[in-house]
Design a protein around this motif. Sequence first.
Motif, PDB file in Angstrom:
ATOM      1  N   TYR A 147       0.837  -1.196   0.000  1.00 41.05           N
ATOM      2  CA  TYR A 147       0.000   0.000   0.000  1.00 41.05           C
ATOM      3  C   TYR A 147       0.874   1.249   0.000  1.00 41.05           C
ATOM      4  CZ  TYR A 147       1.150   0.370   4.969  1.00 41.05           C
ATOM      5  OH  TYR A 147       1.822   0.495   6.160  1.00 41.05           O
ATOM      6  N   ARG A 148       0.265   2.393  -0.318  1.00 42.39           N
ATOM      7  CA  ARG A 148       0.982   3.654  -0.387  1.00 42.39           C
ATOM      8  C   ARG A 148       1.222   4.202   1.010  1.00 42.39           C
ATOM      9  NH1 ARG A 148      -2.316   5.883  -3.090  1.00 42.39           N
ATOM     10  NH2 ARG A 148      -3.276   7.466  -1.749  1.00 42.39           N
ATOM     11  N   SER A 157       4.391   1.571  -9.474  1.00 42.10           N
ATOM     12  CA  SER A 157       4.466   2.990  -9.797  1.00 42.10           C
ATOM     13  C   SER A 157       3.109   3.660  -9.610  1.00 42.10           C
ATOM     14  CB  SER A 157       4.960   3.166 -11.231  1.00 42.10           C
ATOM     15  OG  SER A 157       4.969   4.520 -11.609  1.00 42.10           O
ATOM     16  N   GLN A 158       2.033   2.963  -9.948  1.00 39.43           N
ATOM     17  CA  GLN A 158       0.697   3.527  -9.784  1.00 39.43           C
ATOM     18  C   GLN A 158       0.338   3.691  -8.315  1.00 39.43           C
ATOM     19  OE1 GLN A 158      -2.549   2.810 -12.127  1.00 39.43           O
ATOM     20  NE2 GLN A 158      -1.425   2.921 -14.036  1.00 39.43           N
ATOM     21  N   ASP A 193      -2.310   6.803  -8.136  1.00 36.82           N
ATOM     22  CA  ASP A 193      -3.381   6.296  -8.989  1.00 36.82           C
ATOM     23  C   ASP A 193      -4.065   5.088  -8.359  1.00 36.82           C
ATOM     24  OD1 ASP A 193      -2.925   8.215 -10.864  1.00 36.82           O
ATOM     25  OD2 ASP A 193      -1.637   6.978 -12.125  1.00 36.82           O
ATOM     26  N   LEU A 194      -3.333   4.339  -7.553  1.00 32.59           N
ATOM     27  CA  LEU A 194      -3.884   3.226  -6.784  1.00 32.59           C
ATOM     28  C   LEU A 194      -3.524   3.437  -5.321  1.00 32.59           C
ATOM     29  CD1 LEU A 194      -2.849   0.160  -9.005  1.00 32.59           C
ATOM     30  CD2 LEU A 194      -5.155   1.092  -8.765  1.00 32.59           C
ATOM     31  N   ASP A 195      -4.349   2.880  -4.437  1.00 25.01           N
ATOM     32  CA  ASP A 195      -4.032   2.908  -3.008  1.00 25.01           C
ATOM     33  C   ASP A 195      -3.186   1.704  -2.607  1.00 25.01           C
ATOM     34  OD1 ASP A 195      -5.617   5.225  -2.520  1.00 25.01           O
ATOM     35  OD2 ASP A 195      -7.421   3.964  -2.521  1.00 25.01           O
ATOM     36  N   ALA A 196      -3.399   0.594  -3.288  1.00 21.54           N
ATOM     37  CA  ALA A 196      -2.723  -0.643  -2.899  1.00 21.54           C
ATOM     38  C   ALA A 196      -2.632  -1.557  -4.119  1.00 21.54           C
ATOM     39  CB  ALA A 196      -3.485  -1.337  -1.762  1.00 21.54           C
ATOM     40  N   ALA A 197      -1.861  -2.612  -3.972  1.00 25.30           N
ATOM     41  CA  ALA A 197      -1.706  -3.601  -5.045  1.00 25.30           C
ATOM     42  C   ALA A 197      -1.424  -4.966  -4.426  1.00 25.30           C
ATOM     43  CB  ALA A 197      -0.574  -3.208  -6.000  1.00 25.30           C
ATOM     44  N   VAL A 198      -1.711  -5.983  -5.187  1.00 23.98           N
ATOM     45  CA  VAL A 198      -1.404  -7.359  -4.782  1.00 23.98           C
ATOM     46  C   VAL A 198      -0.370  -7.903  -5.743  1.00 23.98           C
ATOM     47  CG1 VAL A 198      -2.308  -9.679  -4.371  1.00 23.98           C
ATOM     48  CG2 VAL A 198      -3.705  -7.679  -3.808  1.00 23.98           C
ATOM     49  N   VAL A 199       0.800  -8.200  -5.245  1.00 26.53           N
ATOM     50  CA  VAL A 199       1.897  -8.759  -6.030  1.00 26.53           C
ATOM     51  C   VAL A 199       2.457  -9.939  -5.251  1.00 26.53           C
ATOM     52  CG1 VAL A 199       2.471  -6.526  -7.063  1.00 26.53           C
ATOM     53  CG2 VAL A 199       3.620  -7.242  -4.970  1.00 26.53           C
ATOM     54  N   PHE A 200       3.419 -10.641  -5.831  1.00 28.11           N
ATOM     55  CA  PHE A 200       4.085 -11.705  -5.092  1.00 28.11           C
ATOM     56  C   PHE A 200       5.205 -11.114  -4.244  1.00 28.11           C
ATOM     57  CE2 PHE A 200       2.416 -14.431  -8.643  1.00 28.11           C
ATOM     58  CZ  PHE A 200       1.539 -15.156  -7.836  1.00 28.11           C
ATOM     59  N   GLU A 201       5.438 -11.727  -3.114  1.00 30.47           N
ATOM     60  CA  GLU A 201       6.376 -11.186  -2.134  1.00 30.47           C
ATOM     61  C   GLU A 201       7.772 -11.014  -2.717  1.00 30.47           C
ATOM     62  OE1 GLU A 201       6.828 -11.805   2.640  1.00 30.47           O
ATOM     63  OE2 GLU A 201       6.805 -13.616   1.394  1.00 30.47           O
ATOM     64  N   HIS A 202       8.254 -11.990  -3.500  1.00 29.34           N
ATOM     65  CA  HIS A 202       9.601 -11.897  -4.056  1.00 29.34           C
ATOM     66  C   HIS A 202       9.689 -10.773  -5.085  1.00 29.34           C
ATOM     67  CE1 HIS A 202       7.734 -14.249  -7.286  1.00 29.34           C
ATOM     68  NE2 HIS A 202       8.754 -13.924  -8.047  1.00 29.34           N
ATOM     69  N   GLU A 206       9.538  10.633 -10.150  1.00 33.97           N
ATOM     70  CA  GLU A 206       8.406   9.759 -10.386  1.00 33.97           C
ATOM     71  C   GLU A 206       7.821  10.033 -11.767  1.00 33.97           C
ATOM     72  OE1 GLU A 206       5.779  10.686  -7.234  1.00 33.97           O
ATOM     73  OE2 GLU A 206       7.086   9.908  -5.659  1.00 33.97           O
ATOM     74  N   GLU A 207       7.323   8.999 -12.354  1.00 33.08           N
ATOM     75  CA  GLU A 207       6.622   9.136 -13.624  1.00 33.08           C
ATOM     76  C   GLU A 207       5.253   8.485 -13.488  1.00 33.08           C
ATOM     77  OE1 GLU A 207       7.050  10.481 -16.520  1.00 33.08           O
ATOM     78  OE2 GLU A 207       8.975  11.391 -16.065  1.00 33.08           O
ATOM     79  N   ALA A 208       4.213   9.224 -13.808  1.00 31.63           N
ATOM     80  CA  ALA A 208       2.872   8.658 -13.720  1.00 31.63           C
ATOM     81  C   ALA A 208       2.662   7.666 -14.847  1.00 31.63           C
ATOM     82  CB  ALA A 208       1.820   9.773 -13.807  1.00 31.63           C
ATOM     83  N   SER A 209       2.034   6.563 -14.499  1.00 33.12           N
ATOM     84  CA  SER A 209       1.748   5.526 -15.490  1.00 33.12           C
ATOM     85  C   SER A 209       0.244   5.439 -15.672  1.00 33.12           C
ATOM     86  CB  SER A 209       2.303   4.178 -15.012  1.00 33.12           C
ATOM     87  OG  SER A 209       1.994   3.170 -15.933  1.00 33.12           O
ATOM     88  N   ARG A 210      -0.206   5.456 -16.893  1.00 29.48           N
ATOM     89  CA  ARG A 210      -1.644   5.485 -17.166  1.00 29.48           C
ATOM     90  C   ARG A 210      -2.066   4.220 -17.901  1.00 29.48           C
ATOM     91  NH1 ARG A 210      -3.274   9.246 -13.595  1.00 29.48           N
ATOM     92  NH2 ARG A 210      -1.889  11.065 -13.681  1.00 29.48           N
ATOM     93  N   GLU A 211      -1.855   3.088 -17.280  1.00 31.99           N
ATOM     94  CA  GLU A 211      -2.224   1.821 -17.903  1.00 31.99           C
ATOM     95  C   GLU A 211      -3.733   1.609 -17.768  1.00 31.99           C
ATOM     96  OE1 GLU A 211      -0.013   0.077 -19.436  1.00 31.99           O
ATOM     97  OE2 GLU A 211       1.898   0.774 -18.658  1.00 31.99           O
ATOM     98  N   THR A 212      -4.279   0.700 -18.566  1.00 38.01           N
ATOM     99  CA  THR A 212      -5.703   0.395 -18.565  1.00 38.01           C
ATOM    100  C   THR A 212      -5.979  -0.817 -17.685  1.00 38.01           C
ATOM    101  OG1 THR A 212      -5.933   1.265 -20.804  1.00 38.01           O
ATOM    102  CG2 THR A 212      -7.679  -0.182 -19.993  1.00 38.01           C
ATOM    103  N   PHE A 213      -7.016  -0.692 -16.838  1.00 32.89           N
ATOM    104  CA  PHE A 213      -7.419  -1.777 -15.954  1.00 32.89           C
ATOM    105  C   PHE A 213      -8.822  -2.255 -16.311  1.00 32.89           C
ATOM    106  CE2 PHE A 213      -4.283   0.275 -13.157  1.00 32.89           C
ATOM    107  CZ  PHE A 213      -3.613  -0.840 -12.664  1.00 32.89           C
TER     108      PHE A 213
END
Length: 487
Positions: A136-137, A191-192, A197-206, A473-480
């Motif tokens: 999370y941010r 980056s998001q 742009d996002l509050d949190a993300a789910v990724v793998f720990e490694h 920082e660079e903002a990323s504007r990917e599509t979800f």
Amino acid sequence: MLASWFNHVRRRWRGYLTLCATLLLVLFPVLPSNEPGPHLQDVMQRDFISVHTRNTPTTYYEGRQGPTGFEYELMRRFADHLGVSLALNDDHNTTDVLGAVRQQGDMGAAALPLDPGREGVIFSRPIMPLQPLLVYRRGLPPPSSIEDLQGLEIGTLGGTGTDTVMRELQAEHPKLSWKESRDMEVASLLSQVANGDLDAAVVFEHQFRLNRLFFPEVEDGFRLGKPLSLAWAFPAGQGLGLVREANRFLADMQDNGLLQRLETRYFGRDNYLEYVGARTFISHAQKRLPDYAPLFRQSARDTGFDWKLLAAVGYQESHWNPEATSPTGVRGLMMLTRPTASDLGIEDRLDPAQSIEGGARYLRSLEQRLPESITGDDRLYMALAAYNVGLGHLYDARDITRQRGGDPDAWEDVRRSLPLLQESGWYEKTRHGYARGGEPVIYVRNIRRYHEILAYVDRSQEQFHPLNARLPEEASRETFDVIPPST
């Protein structure tokens, strides 16, 4: 109520099938067989194995010494095990890899989660665990449970396994909602989170451990669900010979400890460019630098650099340790690769005099090979970046800068493009592909700081600038795709 019960049963049944399939893959394929199978015979006869992969930091990318990456190391060793050459196709995302494996090629190795329910492919035995992690941010209330996620903008990557975990959690927590993308990579996702742009993300720990240095605004929260398993994929219907041989190879790698050592090398610690505080640096400057200052001064006279700049490079590379050795085999006080040392005529990379002299000449050669249009400090900073990431990736970053309307001869513009070499939307268009582009930005930033401190020390100043600048920082504007609550 019935739907919730069905999802619960499906989840328990899926877990049972995964366990059974894993046991079968571990036990039966390693049994001796006199029949190699048509697939394995074909690979041996044509003398190469074709692997579908991805150009990412966890799989395969072009590093300082050439091709590298956790799964690349395994693929290369497996090809050597078979006695054949390795042919890679890295023009894929996760979903594309499985489709390509079904249609052509010998195997897929691209951070694939083991999923026995996938049609048309057979998975190897598990290679390493994949633990989903909520990040999370910084500045938000630290989430510690699924309930804390309600109302947050959460993102994840589709087709990687984390999306499956989120769907399983939604079966028990119907109000859970998130966004997912099949076109992004982990660096873009983090980056998001970092830029809001996002509050949190789910990724793998490694994956987070590998990238966290470049995103100090992102904090680790808590683990989600049970670990998945990373595995290789093979086309179904072509015999089990190649799968059995892969499982034998992976079992041997695990038994002799090589698999664990590779995991530790790539994922066991944060990046070696970890931030070092001013007090630690000053302490080393007082205790270590006096032994090597005459060597830095001599190389500075020979190459025309400021000796304090060369000393700053040496500290960034090795903390002025002449016996330093990186996990990838770069050695010495200036951390020269073996090919670079050979080109420079350096016989002993661990000899401080040879290492400093070689590093200074190498930096000067990089500076001289840059286009004449780059001048002043811009030229120096780009030469330093090339010392870290290579000229090829630096040129790719200059091309990206030009495409984005920036000045490819200005370091301030190029340093904002270098981290984009970690994002698939950009590096897929470059000549040299993926690079850990955040590293040279931090590398140059740290050297400038160390140089500044040494300049103050040299003038007998008592106060030093704090080392608190942050990575641009660079903002990323990917599509979800938005996954709404299930109720």
